[in-house]
Write a protein that holds these residues in place. Structure first.
Motif, PDB file in Angstrom:
ATOM      1  N   GLU A 121       0.793  -1.224   0.000  1.00  0.00           N
ATOM      2  CA  GLU A 121       0.000   0.000   0.000  1.00  0.00           C
ATOM      3  C   GLU A 121       0.829   1.280   0.000  1.00  0.00           C
ATOM      4  O   GLU A 121       0.259   2.368  -0.053  1.00  0.00           O
ATOM      5  CB  GLU A 121      -0.931   0.005   1.218  1.00  0.00           C
ATOM      6  N   GLU A 302      -6.662  -6.904   1.211  1.00  0.00           N
ATOM      7  CA  GLU A 302      -6.169  -5.935   2.191  1.00  0.00           C
ATOM      8  C   GLU A 302      -6.848  -6.074   3.550  1.00  0.00           C
ATOM      9  O   GLU A 302      -6.200  -6.076   4.594  1.00  0.00           O
ATOM     10  CB  GLU A 302      -6.361  -4.498   1.685  1.00  0.00           C
ATOM     11  N   PHE A 336       0.856  -6.415   2.532  1.00  0.00           N
ATOM     12  CA  PHE A 336       0.245  -5.349   3.343  1.00  0.00           C
ATOM     13  C   PHE A 336       0.840  -5.324   4.748  1.00  0.00           C
ATOM     14  O   PHE A 336       0.150  -5.494   5.756  1.00  0.00           O
ATOM     15  CB  PHE A 336      -1.276  -5.526   3.387  1.00  0.00           C
ATOM     16  N   SER A 407      -9.874  -3.108  -1.694  1.00  0.00           N
ATOM     17  CA  SER A 407     -10.079  -4.535  -1.503  1.00  0.00           C
ATOM     18  C   SER A 407     -10.785  -5.184  -2.684  1.00  0.00           C
ATOM     19  O   SER A 407     -10.743  -6.385  -2.836  1.00  0.00           O
ATOM     20  CB  SER A 407     -10.901  -4.785  -0.235  1.00  0.00           C
TER      21      SER A 407
END
Length: 426
Positions: A121, A302, A336, A407
């Motif tokens: 991210e 995520e 992540f 997501s």
């Protein structure tokens, strides 16, 4: 009922109501005064914005574990060499990001909608600033250059391409230049067929001056040079390729000659099991002194990562420790990396480095120069990561445009590709 008594009763009720009101105000102000804010909140303390949390923390939550209210969460690693230095490189545990380049909302440079999985991210620069010291990069020949792609069947397409690899390598070069005591490891999933393509790429990025030579890598499971020796020699970049022939052709180390590795994807997160990757030697082999533990599912989501990085991750470290003949991982590769239920992968790295380096349950309890097992009395998890550089944090781990939007692309992609194709996306 006498009027005087009625008036008296009304007066009593009014006084009682006023009393309750002031009691409520008193309780409210006591609560406010006891709450933390303005950078004073520690791990797991409630927070309302990023600035409430202390150094190395951000304000987030974990709805998949029922934790919907925001709390301060670890977002930065303790660099183990900043606490206990001078040991061989293989005596430390480091954070590695899986598909480090596959970043949510990274702009498409091909003018088409990208259709692939995302695994991180924030930028590679920010990852390094937050204590990541291992990068997994998938490199392909594409449009006459070498590109980073999250693709399949050994081919990069315009809808799976991210950017020219030299851009990311220049981020690494800038970090090493600005942080002369840091060491970075790069593992390449290699689909480059251009002769001398990778060696020329790293030279063009200015990384050849940091290159750890293959000739100095241990071949029979011996200890690696100490981190101090690596820094003094400026051998601060370790690069491994998945193509065996490139060790002789380009001087790039063949990954499974030097690193033990468990299976990636869903087999690597199955509770109670830690199978070796088919290319790797057995995990309990004594002829290799580095161990990479993959811990990420086949399909990255995520919102699930905070759950994955809670108790199941710690359990898997224990399982792989046993499978590897009581050898702790040197690298833990995750998706992540900042998402967790509080301490996450950072907490687990602290625990491993504490056990490795000083015999304590966390590296934050280690004391440089003290006898092994002499530990400071501190509470866990540690809430003050010791790093010389800081990354950026946000109130809900939103390094992209929208936490709710990120997501969906990964779930959407699952339905478009067959299972065999997905195996190449690891």
């Amino acid at each position: 009922m006498p009027a005087c008594f009625t008036d008296y009763l009304s007066l009593c009720r009014s006084i009682a109501a006023i009393g309750y009101f002031f009691l409520f105000l008193f309780s409210f102000f006591i609560t406010i005064s006891a709450a933390c804010f303005n950078g004073n909140c520690q791990v797991l303390d409630s927070c309302s914005q990023a600035t409430d949390c202390g150094p190395g923390l951000y304000c987030g939550n974990c709805p998949t574990l029922g934790k919907t209210q925001p709390f301060c969460t670890r977002g930065q690693a303790i660099i183990p060499t900043s606490v206990i230095g001078g040991l061989p490189f293989n005596k430390y545990s480091w954070l590695m990001t899986h598909n480090s380049f596959s970043i949510v909302d990274a702009p498409s440079l091909q003018g088409v909608q990208r259709l692939t999985f995302y695994n991180q991210e924030d930028t590679v620069t920010n990852q390094l600033m937050n204590g990541v010291r291992g990068l997994m990069l998938d490199m392909y020949d594409f449009n006459g250059e070498i590109w980073l792609c999250h693709s399949f069947r050994g081919q990069c397409f315009n809808f799976t391409a991210f950017q020219p690899a030299i851009n990311t390598l220049r981020e690494v070069e800038a970090f090493l230049s600005q942080n002369p005591s840091e060491i970075v490891t790069i593992i390449i999933e290699d689909y480059v067929h251009t002769p001398k393509g990778l060696s020329n790429l790293f030279t063009s990025a200015g990384l050849d001056k940091y290159w750890f030579p293959v000739s100095k890598m241990p071949k029979k499971g011996e200890d690696w040079p100490t981190v101090n020796e690596m820094v003094q020699a400026n051998h601060r970049l370790l690069v491994f390729t998945s193509v065996a022939s490139k060790e002789a052709e380009e001087g790039i180390a063949y990954q499974w000659k030097y690193i033990l590795e468990n299976e990636a994807g869903d087999p690597g997160v199955k509770p109670g099991s830690c199978p070796k990757r088919k290319e790797s030697r057995p995990l309990n082999s004594k002829r290799v002194s580095l161990f990479l533990m993959n811990y990420f599912p086949t399909y990255p989501v995520e919102n699930e990562a905070c759950k994955e990085h809670s108790a199941p991750l710690a359990d898997m470290i224990g399982t792989c420790f046993k499978a590897a003949g009581s050898m702790l991982p040197n690298f833990i590769a995750v998706n992540f990396y900042m998402r967790s239920d509080g301490g996450g992968v950072f907490y687990d790295l602290d625990s491993m480095n504490g056990q490795r380096l000083c015999g304590c349950n966390t590296i934050a309890a280690c004391q440089a120069g003290a006898p092994f097992g002499s530990c400071k009395n501190i509470s866990m998890p540690s809430s003050s990561p010791m790093t010389s550089t800081g990354g950026s944090f946000s109130g809900s781990v939103q390094f992209s445009k929208s936490a709710s939007a990120v997501s969906y692309p990964n779930r959407f992609v699952v339905g478009l590709f067959s299972i065999p194709c997905m195996l190449f996306l690891l």
